[in-house]
Design a protein around this motif. Structure first.
Motif, PDB file in Angstrom:
ATOM      1  N   ARG A 267      51.794   0.643  -1.094  1.00 13.81           N
ATOM      2  CA  ARG A 267      53.095   0.418  -1.728  1.00 13.81           C
ATOM      3  C   ARG A 267      53.373   1.566  -2.716  1.00 13.81           C
ATOM      4  N   MET A 356      60.656  -0.791  -4.709  1.00 11.73           N
ATOM      5  CA  MET A 356      59.283  -0.714  -4.221  1.00 11.73           C
ATOM      6  C   MET A 356      59.307  -0.380  -2.729  1.00 11.73           C
ATOM      7  N   GLN A 358      56.885   1.695   0.694  1.00 12.06           N
ATOM      8  CA  GLN A 358      55.552   1.766   1.272  1.00 12.06           C
ATOM      9  C   GLN A 358      55.398   3.098   2.000  1.00 12.06           C
ATOM     10  N   TRP A 511      48.365  -4.239  -3.005  1.00 11.78           N
ATOM     11  CA  TRP A 511      49.085  -2.972  -3.131  1.00 11.78           C
ATOM     12  C   TRP A 511      48.951  -2.078  -1.909  1.00 11.78           C
TER      13      TRP A 511
END
Length: 964
Positions: A267, A356, A358, A511
């Motif tokens: 992430r 957020m 990835q 994460w």
């Protein structure tokens, strides 16, 4: 009303606990072929424990009962119990789960006891309804959950009924006890997969083997169809000469196209450093891909100005690879580019504002000799970024901050827990479940099955119902794929495979995660789930328990009528330990999409019903007090319902396993969850005739690997209390305890080689016959006319074991020390013992006499106690602590220092001296010379210590615990 003549059951007298515990603990490590592999459910009872308890609940104890004119004398009864214990010992072994000889032996014993009970009640006005010697009573579990108890009742020959408020649990129970017997003995209808030949081994379709084989066949068909539709989203990775330039290990693979096992993602959030605020920096818990000795692989971030890329390397792990970009458990992360700290407030803000992202870190592929780790490629990144799912489960996640951590970071809906590619895969396979129904129905009709049009939910057994039955297990495979195919799945560097989301009863935030290739043949692939389910069905349903019927229903335990005249054994929710409804929504959204046409009523609501779920969840009820009141009120009502409806010839069994903690009421007195639960059972109209500690939990169970988790359940054996139960005095209660408990203790400890009750369990087990006396009366009155509390009753029962001269903490420490000394033991065993002693592990830690953590527990030696301790500053001073502080002071500072300590706690002087004598004798008997010397030295110095204490003066008021 004519009284029912009810012989005592074996479970009300004695159990071979060690044999049951050993089998239950062993079973927890069994995965292949275990029914728990059909579908995840939380805190399941081991089958071995369930089977043993139901058998002992059904079988009459051989002891003599004058009022019934049955049974044999004491010596013969002991021998007969040993024989029954031998049956249980064989019955609980995993290898005997389908052993017809062992099962037949157990069933015959159940029938023998039932016929004896029917004979005793042949003149009862309801004999035809309640005591038919040719028909065993049915079984019911009103909190059926994962279905272990109904399944084992069915295995023992009882018609099994399961009910639960939760649709996911109901579906699991249908798959366990209702569906398999309906289609027993039928051969598969699906065509053999391409390239396979019918083998002679597969011609035996006894039990549900045919159904299991069809699950495998249609699962393979679905995988083939899915590859046609979404195979482009799962490309292979070609090893090029360019890749091999820096990786000599790849040279033998140049030109080969390898199947991807998983894509590993990190992430990202915007860097908090202003100079890099436009850069998405990674949050990586570890850069290690493989920690296997000799096959180490890791990700190396390569920084180029304000950009970076991930390169995969093999060989010795560099320093810091294990911790990725983390800054410590509670400190967040470090910006890869600037080194600036990234705290959780920043991460939460980024997530909640939709920033957020990835980034692909590595690709794991299937090589000729194991895993091959590769750097990200442009092709694989672009394919993942261009996926656009047409349907998503957009239901909001529960507002449950304890169990659901992702909403803090902007992942607020169920669809947010998956990558777009995972959502496309899940919806594709969900659609294929419906198509498999149509295909299986046509194949069933062609195979000669009746085309009556009656569905599974309507009780059908024809082609349509059969096809829908196959679909139930295929939908389970989809749920398993969701559990291992979401954005919260860790990559395990040692095992080199993805780990499922539900490693514990929560949805945590992680994460970096692994996205498995569902079209591969490795962990996370569709065929691994359908094959696993098929194999479990082959094992579990191979005999189908003489084709005994089963039924699973959606019912509220507080109002259900299913229990009427049935044998009841149940495992209710544990206060607030597990939020079943909230957690099972994760599976419900997919089951509903796949199975709503099969079970329209069961899947009518958008989410799992929650308002009436008997779990103490403060966020649902406003505050902790309201949640507790709801739980206790609802649980009392549900248990009262059982007391009124269950078959009168059998005790009701209730499993208790929620972790106890001490609370303070308005008067400042402490009570425990255990005592509160006992109070609820008694208020519901039950008398308690047995309490047995069963070690049914695995030390690595889901509630907290590496944390303090229960290692045991308490099995409560309950009988309905007479409506005209009399009242007795405290003196009469104690007289009855003294008359009954010696024989009860004898029966628990001299049952032969098959029936040892471990010393650590004896304090809990002896509560059963003691509470049987206490709870058979409407009340036990104290001298002032007030009803005796459960806590006081437990103290008096414990006094029989000569421990209640001390406070609760000291009783615990004495009992633990006798069994374990200063050695480290299991937290669960400590928690069970604490229940029986009226304390809790957390209280013992608070008192300073014990340490607990990581699933372990131990007493602190005197040398480990703090040297600056004073009883005047200690609000909780057990006799045990005071004694060992005296020993510490005597050994480290001398007689005068010990005397000054004693001056601060004069009320504990005599109990401490008595405890020292007792511990000296114990250590001498055990051969613990060094410990015995410490207690002996204190005893020898006692006169001098006492003199110093009088010279110092008994100042201050000693705060002590409630004494017995």
């Amino acid at each position: 009303m004519t009284e029912v003549k009810t012989p005592k059951k074996l479970i009300e007298v004695a159990l071979p606990l060690d044999a049951i515990n050993a089998a239950a603990a062993r079973e927890k490590s069994i995965r292949h072929g275990h029914p728990s592999t059909l579908h995840l459910w939380w805190a399941r009872r081991p089958l071995a424990a369930a089977r043993a308890v139901i058998f002992a609940q059904m079988v009459n104890d051989p002891g003599y009962e004058r009022h019934l004119g049955r049974g044999v004398n004491k010596e013969k009864a002991a021998l007969e119990r040993e024989r029954l214990f031998g049956i249980i010992e064989r019955l609980v072994q995993w290898e005997n789960i389908n052993n017809e000889e062992v099962l037949r032996e157990a069933r015959e014993e159940i029938w023998k006891s039932w016929r004896e009970t029917c004979q005793l009640n042949k003149n009862h006005p309801q004999a035809a309804e309640l005591f038919n010697p040719d028909k065993l009573p049915a079984f019911h579990d009103p909190f059926a959950g994962g279905g272990a108890l109904p399944m084992e009742a069915q295995r023992l020959g009882l018609e099994a009924w399961a009910s639960d408020l939760n649709p996911v649990a109901v579906t699991i129970n249908k798959a366990m006890i209702e569906i398999p017997p309906k289609f027993a003995g039928r051969p598969p209808v699906g065509p053999l997969p391409e390239g396979e030949k019918q083998s002679s081994l597969m011609e035996d379709w006894f039990g549900a083997k045919g159904l299991a084989e069809d699950v495998r066949r249609y699962g393979l068909w679905m995988r083939k169809e899915a590859e046609k539709r979404i195979g482009r989203l799962y490309p292979k990775v070609e090893i090029t000469a360019e890749m091999a330039k820096e990786r000599p290990d790849l040279k033998p693979l140049i030109g080969k196209k390898l199947t991807v096992i998983a894509w590993l993602w990190a992430r990202t959030v915007k860097s908090p450093n202003p100079a890099y605020s436009r850069v998405d920096v990674p949050l990586v818990s570890t850069f290690v891909l493989s920690g296997k000795a000799g096959k180490e692989a890791y990700v190396e971030p390569v920084i180029e100005g304000d950009q970076y890329q991930f390169k995969v390397k093999v060989g010795k792990l560099p320093k810091g690879a294990e911790i990725g970009t983390t800054a410590g458990k509670r400190s967040g992360f470090i910006c890869l580019l600037s080194g600036s700290p990234i705290d959780y407030n920043h991460i939460r803000a980024e997530g909640q504002n939709g920033r957020m992202g990835q980034r692909l870190m590595a690709i794991v592929a299937e090589g000729t000799r194991g895993r091959v780790y590769l750097s990200p490629t442009t092709e694989h990144i672009q394919i993942a970024q261009t996926v656009n799912p047409q349907w998503v489960p957009d239901m909001d996640l529960p507002n449950n901050p304890r169990d659901f951590k992702t909403p803090n970071y902007g992942l607020t809906r169920f669809c947010d827990l998956f990558t777009p590619r995972q959502l496309v895969a899940l919806t594709t396979f969900s659609d294929l479940v419906q198509e498999a129904i149509a295909k299986a129905k046509a194949d069933a009709v062609n195979a000669g099955m009746a085309d009556d049009g009656v569905g599974l939910d309507e009780g059908g057994v024809g082609a349509r119902a059969y096809a829908e039955a196959v679909a139930v297990y295929l939908a389970f495979a989809l749920d398993k794929m969701a559990d291992l195919g979401n954005g919260l799945v860790r990559w395990e560097p040692v095992a080199q495979c993805p780990r499922q989301l539900f490693g514990r009863q929560a949805i945590p935030m992680i994460w970096d995660f692994a996205e498995a290739n569902i079209l591969s043949n490795s962990s996370g692939a569709w065929t691994t789930f359908t094959d696993g389910i098929s194999k479990a069905m082959m094992k579990v349903f191979s005999t189908l328990f003489q084709v005994i019927a089963g039924k699973a229903l959606q019912e509220d335990a507080m109002t259900q009528v299913v229990s009427s005249n049935k044998v009841v054994s149940t495992d209710p929710p544990y206060y607030d330990n597990i939020g079943y409804a909230d957690l099972s929504d994760f599976f419900y959204v997919w089951l509903r999409r796949s199975l709503k046409p099969v079970f329209p009523g069961l899947y009518a609501t958008l989410a799992v019903p929650k308002a009436q779920e008997l779990v103490a969840t403060p966020y649902r009820h406003g505050n902790k007090e309201a949640a507790e009141a709801f739980f206790l009120g609802g649980m009392t009502q549900a248990i009262h319902n059982l007391a009124e409806k269950a078959h009168p010839a059998f005790p009701v069994i209730i499993y208790y396993a929620f972790k106890q903690s001490e609370t303070q009421d308005d008067e400042g007195t402490s009570s425990t969850g255990w005592e509160t639960f006992l109070e609820a059972v008694l208020r519901a109209g039950f008398a308690i005739t047995g309490t047995w500690p069963l070690r049914t939990e695995n030390s690595s169970r889901m509630i907290g690997q590496g944390t303090n988790a229960l290692a045991s359940s308490i099995v409560l054996v309950c009988r309905k209390r007479a409506a005209d139960a009399p009242v007795i005095s405290r003196r009469e209660f104690i007289r009855e305890l003294n008359a009954v408990l010696p024989d009860a203790l004898d029966e628990m400890t001299r049952g032969g080689v098959n029936s040892p009750v471990a010393p650590v369990d004896l304090s809990q087990a002896i509560i059963g016959p003691g509470m049987a006396i206490f709870s058979r009366y409407a009340a036990v009155l104290e001298a002032d006319g007030q009803p005796m509390t459960v806590r006081t009753a437990l103290q008096l029962i414990n006094r029989f074991l000569a421990e209640d001269d001390f406070d609760h903490d000291t009783q615990f420490c004495l009992s633990w020390f006798e069994n374990s000394g200063w050695s480290e033991g299991k937290f669960g065993e400590a928690e069970v013992l604490s229940k029986s002693k009226g304390t809790s592990v957390s209280s013992l830690q608070h008192a300073g006499v014990a340490e607990s953590g990581g699933g372990k527990f131990r007493l602190r030696r005197w040398a480990e106690l703090p040297g600056d301790w004073s009883s005047r500053n200690d609000t909780r001073t057990p006799v045990w602590e005071g004694l060992h502080q005296l020993i510490r002071a005597l050994n480290q500072e001398g007689e005068a220092a010990a005397g000054k300590l004693l001056a601060g706690m004069p009320a504990l002087a005599e109990p401490m001296r008595a405890l020292a004598y007792r511990l000296y004798t114990l250590c001498e008997r055990k051969g613990w010379a060094e410990d015995a010397r410490a207690y002996n030295e204190l005893i020898n110095a006692w006169t001098g210590i006492e003199s110093v204490s009088y010279e110092t003066g008994h100042v201050g008021t000693q705060l002590t615990l409630e004494m017995g």
